[in-house]
Enzyme design. Structure first.
Site, PDB file in Angstrom:
ATOM      1  CB  CYS A 196     -29.137  41.424 -14.164  1.00  0.00           C
ATOM      2  SG  CYS A 196     -27.486  41.661 -13.482  1.00  0.00           S
TER       3      CYS A 196
ATOM      4  CB  CYS B 129     -40.279  30.308 -19.468  1.00  0.00           C
ATOM      5  SG  CYS B 129     -39.496  30.562 -21.072  1.00  0.00           S
TER       6      CYS B 129
END
Length: 442
Positions: free
Chosen positions: A250, A418
């Site tokens: 998630c 990232c």
């Protein structure tokens, strides 16, 4: 009141209105009297600040009768012919462990506590964060920065002070799982990563505990029961872990808050069915929920595999083997930041800021998915997702040449970035293999 000067029609209308009010008042009085009769047992309740202890409840249950406060609290359960006194008694005597107090664990814990599971254990090492609020409904803003277990336990106790809630503010590992799991009748897997799923499954198999497993990601969810009355375990369905690229969480891929709410609630339902011995649990079947279409499907899944390494006929999965098993290595999925490249290929944010302040020629590549990049990104960064980097190396070369021409230098550097620091390391490793030796990660 009507005056003597009013017309008869007006008086009649007022009489009609008063009679209607009288009927309404009589109905309300009747309802309140009925409610008073139904709640007469409340006079016996000691719950004004001092509910009965667990030992008192256990003593009553051992005599096959519910204490008076339990009859009142769970009266709606008791009225169900398929549940009744026996189902509630079984539930009050049961113990369940919920691994994870996040999106799935939140609704599961709330309902388990409210419905009267006698002893609930909660395992989680994380703390409450603001970005948990949209789905982890057991927590409140007051607990941000505090232990999720502390927050969840407080919520459970505030709903039902007659149950026992045990807190495990630690990460679940092979070194402590057997000891913790052995204290409970049933386990609920409310985690969101592959290593934990295999570890929880294997521990349940070793200890012969039923496992209620749920998952939610994006706008979809699924639910099943493993290791129950001859049904399959997780390894029966997935003897080999999925590829790393298929292992999404998630935190990386997102989830609509209500989706884990639906699945977590259904996990509580399955656990209650098993503990109270009512209904037909989802063993050998899987429920699949599609939030966008509003469809729920229940499909049959393969049965127990004789070749399963955990529960198969020739399985040698002992407690000792479980304790020594490396689940992160087995799944190729790290629960922490990876360490794929050397220190020479890393750069801190402070160092990067100093370099750009000094006008260093460089190209900053953001390797997150495009929809993540659209949310927020660093100035002048180039978005090339890791999944497509190998096929877009020509763009990297072109960007380097453009930067060198603009600065009038040669040998511009490449920096990758990232969200978590893992994909950017993989990007540097790939770039090095293709000759971009200046590549470093933030």
């Amino acid at each position: 009141m009507a005056s003597h000067s009013e017309e008869p029609s007006t008086i009649l209308e007022e009489i009609k209105a008063l009679k209607a009010q009288k009927i309404d008042i009589d109905a309300r009085i009747s309802a309140l009297e009925s409610q008073l009769r139904d709640t007469s047992i409340a006079k016996q309740l000691p719950c004004n600040g001092s509910c009965p202890s667990i030992s008192t409840v256990d003593s009553n249950l051992s005599n096959n009768r519910l204490p008076s406060d339990a009859i009142y609290r769970y009266s709606r359960h008791l009225l169900l012919p398929s549940f009744g006194v026996q189902g509630q008694s079984n539930l009050l005597k049961s113990s369940m462990l919920v691994v994870g107090a996040g999106g799935l664990g939140s609704p599961a814990l709330l309902y388990l506590a409210a419905c009267g599971v006698g002893r609930i254990g909660i395992v989680d090492h994380d703390v409450v964060e603001l970005n948990n609020m949209h789905r982890q409904v057991i927590h409140t803003e007051a607990y941000i920065g505090k232990s999720k277990v502390e927050s969840a336990a407080a919520a459970c106790r505030s709903i039902n002070s007659t149950i026992e809630v045990i807190e495990y503010r630690e990460a679940l590992r092979t070194s402590n799982a057997l000891e913790i799991f052995s204290k409970y009748d049933l386990i609920i897997d409310a985690t969101d990563n592959v290593p934990s799923r295999y570890m929880i499954n294997d521990c349940c198999v070793v200890l012969k505990k039923p496992l209620v497993s749920g998952a939610a990601l994006g706008l979809e969810g699924q639910l099943t029961v493993y290791n129950y009355k001859g049904g399959p375990c997780y390894r029966c369905l997935f003897p080999a872990p999925p590829p790393m690229t298929a292992c999404q969480r998630c935190a990386d891929s997102g989830v609509l808050g209500v989706v884990p709410g639906v699945i977590g609630t259904l996990q509580a339902l399955e656990a209650i069915k098993i503990a109270s011995d009512v209904g037909e649990p989802l063993s050998g079947r899987m429920l699949i929920f599609d939030a966008l279409s509003g469809r729920i499907r229940v499909v049959k899944i393969r049965g127990q595999s004789p070749q399963c390494e955990a529960c198969g006929e020739k399985s040698a999965f002992t407690p000792e083997k479980f304790r020594d098993f490396d689940y992160e290595k087995f799944t190729q999925f790290s629960l922490s930041t990876l360490n794929l490249i050397s220190e020479d290929s890393r750069i801190s944010c402070k160092e990067y800021n100093e370099k750009i302040s000094n006008g260093e020629a460089h190209v900053l590549i953001d390797v997150r998915p495009a929809h993540h990049f659209d949310i927020i990104s660093l100035p002048n960064s180039l978005n090339i997702p890791l999944s497509s980097l190998d096929s877009r190396l020509s763009e990297v070369s072109a960007a380097l040449k453009e930067e060198e021409a603009r600065k009038g230098v040669t040998g511009a550097c490449i920096y990758t970035v990232c969200r978590r620091g893992n994909d950017s390391q993989r990007a540097v490793d790939l770039l090095h293999k293709h000759g971009f030796n200046s590549a470093r990660t933030l």
